[in-house]
Design a protein around this motif. Structure first.
Motif, PDB file in Angstrom:
ATOM      1  N   PHE A 122       0.812  -1.220   0.000  1.00 29.15           N
ATOM      2  CA  PHE A 122       0.000   0.000   0.000  1.00 29.15           C
ATOM      3  C   PHE A 122       0.848   1.273   0.000  1.00 29.15           C
ATOM      4  O   PHE A 122       0.326   2.367   0.229  1.00 29.15           O
ATOM      5  CB  PHE A 122      -0.986   0.014   1.169  1.00 29.15           C
ATOM      6  N   ALA A 123       2.132   1.138  -0.246  1.00 34.55           N
ATOM      7  CA  ALA A 123       2.971   2.327  -0.417  1.00 34.55           C
ATOM      8  C   ALA A 123       2.771   2.887  -1.820  1.00 34.55           C
ATOM      9  O   ALA A 123       2.422   2.157  -2.750  1.00 34.55           O
ATOM     10  CB  ALA A 123       4.437   1.988  -0.183  1.00 34.55           C
ATOM     11  N   GLY A 132      16.936   6.224  -3.338  1.00 33.22           N
ATOM     12  CA  GLY A 132      18.304   5.738  -3.388  1.00 33.22           C
ATOM     13  C   GLY A 132      18.456   4.295  -2.938  1.00 33.22           C
ATOM     14  O   GLY A 132      17.557   3.691  -2.333  1.00 33.22           O
ATOM     15  N   ALA A 133      19.614   3.735  -3.242  1.00 32.24           N
ATOM     16  CA  ALA A 133      19.905   2.328  -2.964  1.00 32.24           C
ATOM     17  C   ALA A 133      19.769   1.996  -1.487  1.00 32.24           C
ATOM     18  O   ALA A 133      20.052   2.816  -0.612  1.00 32.24           O
ATOM     19  CB  ALA A 133      21.316   1.996  -3.448  1.00 32.24           C
ATOM     20  N   ASN A 134      19.297   0.773  -1.225  1.00 31.09           N
ATOM     21  CA  ASN A 134      19.209   0.193   0.122  1.00 31.09           C
ATOM     22  C   ASN A 134      18.207   0.902   1.031  1.00 31.09           C
ATOM     23  O   ASN A 134      18.229   0.707   2.251  1.00 31.09           O
ATOM     24  CB  ASN A 134      20.587   0.186   0.802  1.00 31.09           C
ATOM     25  N   SER A 135      17.346   1.710   0.456  1.00 33.52           N
ATOM     26  CA  SER A 135      16.339   2.399   1.263  1.00 33.52           C
ATOM     27  C   SER A 135      15.123   1.498   1.472  1.00 33.52           C
ATOM     28  O   SER A 135      14.845   0.596   0.680  1.00 33.52           O
ATOM     29  CB  SER A 135      15.909   3.709   0.595  1.00 33.52           C
ATOM     30  N   ILE A 136      14.406   1.775   2.562  1.00 28.19           N
ATOM     31  CA  ILE A 136      13.195   1.029   2.899  1.00 28.19           C
ATOM     32  C   ILE A 136      12.031   2.004   2.990  1.00 28.19           C
ATOM     33  O   ILE A 136      12.089   2.987   3.734  1.00 28.19           O
ATOM     34  CB  ILE A 136      13.360   0.284   4.241  1.00 28.19           C
ATOM     35  N   VAL A 137      10.994   1.738   2.222  1.00 23.29           N
ATOM     36  CA  VAL A 137       9.760   2.520   2.252  1.00 23.29           C
ATOM     37  C   VAL A 137       8.691   1.606   2.838  1.00 23.29           C
ATOM     38  O   VAL A 137       8.262   0.647   2.210  1.00 23.29           O
ATOM     39  CB  VAL A 137       9.365   3.013   0.845  1.00 23.29           C
ATOM     40  N   GLY A 138       8.278   1.886   4.056  1.00 21.99           N
ATOM     41  CA  GLY A 138       7.385   0.985   4.779  1.00 21.99           C
ATOM     42  C   GLY A 138       5.960   0.982   4.271  1.00 21.99           C
ATOM     43  O   GLY A 138       5.595   1.734   3.353  1.00 21.99           O
ATOM     44  N   PRO A 139       5.111   0.154   4.883  1.00 18.54           N
ATOM     45  CA  PRO A 139       3.713   0.060   4.466  1.00 18.54           C
ATOM     46  C   PRO A 139       2.985   1.397   4.575  1.00 18.54           C
ATOM     47  O   PRO A 139       3.226   2.186   5.492  1.00 18.54           O
ATOM     48  CB  PRO A 139       3.122  -0.956   5.451  1.00 18.54           C
ATOM     49  N   CYS A 153      17.952   5.068   3.389  1.00 16.12           N
ATOM     50  CA  CYS A 153      16.902   5.736   4.160  1.00 16.12           C
ATOM     51  C   CYS A 153      15.898   4.707   4.681  1.00 16.12           C
ATOM     52  O   CYS A 153      15.752   3.616   4.130  1.00 16.12           O
ATOM     53  CB  CYS A 153      16.185   6.775   3.308  1.00 16.12           C
ATOM     54  N   PHE A 154      15.181   5.082   5.722  1.00 18.40           N
ATOM     55  CA  PHE A 154      14.231   4.163   6.348  1.00 18.40           C
ATOM     56  C   PHE A 154      12.969   4.930   6.718  1.00 18.40           C
ATOM     57  O   PHE A 154      12.977   5.757   7.623  1.00 18.40           O
ATOM     58  CB  PHE A 154      14.856   3.536   7.590  1.00 18.40           C
ATOM     59  N   LEU A 155      11.893   4.681   5.991  1.00 20.54           N
ATOM     60  CA  LEU A 155      10.601   5.274   6.291  1.00 20.54           C
ATOM     61  C   LEU A 155       9.752   4.227   6.997  1.00 20.54           C
ATOM     62  O   LEU A 155       9.405   3.206   6.403  1.00 20.54           O
ATOM     63  CB  LEU A 155       9.883   5.736   5.020  1.00 20.54           C
ATOM     64  N   ARG A 156       9.434   4.465   8.255  1.00 21.47           N
ATOM     65  CA  ARG A 156       8.509   3.577   8.946  1.00 21.47           C
ATOM     66  C   ARG A 156       7.111   3.727   8.341  1.00 21.47           C
ATOM     67  O   ARG A 156       6.874   4.517   7.436  1.00 21.47           O
ATOM     68  CB  ARG A 156       8.496   3.920  10.433  1.00 21.47           C
TER      69      ARG A 156
END
Length: 363
Positions: A122-123, A132-139, A153-156
């Motif tokens: 649902f993102a 960018g590389a190795n980033s996390i885009v959360g639910p 980067c890390f988006l909860r």
């Protein structure tokens, strides 16, 4: 997430003692630690709690008698809280968001997605956005059109990044963060009561019913590297130019940064801080919880403001302030002492008045 004591010590720059091959899988408080846990005991005043648990190993303060505590091994550091930073990093199990782009994510075909990026269910990633590389885009996250998100980067969950925002590397956003919402900018056709009161410091003049016209945000938000933003915090777009957050800035939960604000590198903002529009905050500034800063002022480098401080005018570099309105911390403490002494002062004045009155009546 199991490691030997030696592996942990090497990773965090500490020293392992005793059975350095001992494996621990978790970090625990001393009283609740089991045989496979690393008890966290960096302050001697909590040493008594170790006997209530079953830990075989502990992270201790430098010079601690780990053998006398009945431990098989220990990790020691000259600065325990700093060592905890590294320990918590390697022992963090994470959020288990998975890898790759989830089948229920919506990614615009014009978006640029780097290597090893994870995008949760649902993102949404908008047109021409770059991640960018190795980033996390959360639910349930949203990355708007033409937005840029750096590497690692890390988006909860439920983070939203508006159109045209630019964010550097190693950015962390906790749940509910809102980046690049429109600024709170409204204007009346004629001079408003607020403008009049500001000019006169209190007099509104003739009060008239007025409507508010919206000023749209044409700027966006620029955020540097190594920035972390706490849950449900909001950063507004600039009106014409971008709102700017420097490198290494850390914000707690429920922080609000208004339009056109500039925040210098390595500034720390605790929970519920509010910074009004077009204010400039220097580098290495620290604000305690619920601090407030008026609009269009400057706060210099290395300023420290205690919790609840309200800054209504310029604060010089290096100053430590407290109170409402903000004054030097030592001045505020003297003012507070004086306030507490007022009841006794009133009693003394009453006694003096009674004595004078009695003397007058005897003349």
């Amino acid at each position: 997430m199991a490691y030997t004591l030696q592996q942990i010590a090497d990773a965090i720059g500490a020293t392992a003692l005793g059975d350095t091959s001992l494996i621990v899988a978790r970090v625990a408080e001393p009283a609740s630690a089991g045989p496979d846990d690393l008890a966290l005991l960096t302050n001697p005043k909590f040493a008594a709690g170790l006997a209530a648990g079953k830990a075989r190993a502990a992270m201790l303060w430098e010079g601690a008698d780990w053998e006398g505590m009945g431990l098989a091994g220990a990790i020691v550091s000259s600065r325990g809280r700093f060592a905890l930073s590294g320990l918590s990093r390697i022992m963090d199990p994470g959020q288990h968001f998975g890898s790759g782009i989830h089948a229920m994510a919506v990614v615009d075909p014009t978006a640029e997605i780097g290597e090893n990026v994870s995008i949760g269910p649902f993102a949404m990633v908008g047109a021409r956005a770059r991640i960018g590389a190795n980033s996390i885009v959360g639910p349930n996250c949203s990355v708007g059109a033409d937005a840029t998100l750096g590497a690692d980067c890390f988006l909860r969950e439920q983070v939203s990044i508006g159109a045209r925002a630019t964010i550097g590397d190693r950015f962390i956003a906790q749940p509910g963060v809102r980046i690049a919402s429109d600024g709170f900018s409204f204007v009346t056709p004629e001079k408003s009561g607020v403008e009049a009161a500001r000019e006169t410091l209190g007099d509104q003049g003739d009060i008239k019913s007025q409507t508010w016209a919206r000023i749209h945000s044409l700027g966006s938000v620029t955020i540097g590297d190594d920035v972390e933003i706490g849950a449900n915090s909001c950063i507004d777009c600039g009106t014409i130019r971008d709102t700017v957050i420097g490198n290494g800035v850390k914000m707690d939960n429920l922080v609000h940064i208004a339009h056109n604000v500039e925040i210098g590198d390595n500034t720390l903002l605790a929970g519920q801080v509010g910074i009004a529009g077009s204010t400039k905050i220097g580098k290495n500034v620290v604000f305690g919880g619920q601090c407030g800063v008026s609009d269009n002022i400057t706060v210099g480098d290395n300023v420290i403001a205690g919790g609840g401080t309200k800054m209504m005018s310029k604060v010089p570099a290096g100053r430590v302030v407290l109170g409402y309105p903000a004054v030097k911390m030592e001045t505020h403490l003297e003012m507070y002492k004086g306030l507490r002494r007022l009841p006794r002062l009133f009693e003394d004045v009453s006694a003096l008045k009674a004595a004078i009155s009695k003397t007058d009546s005897n003349d």
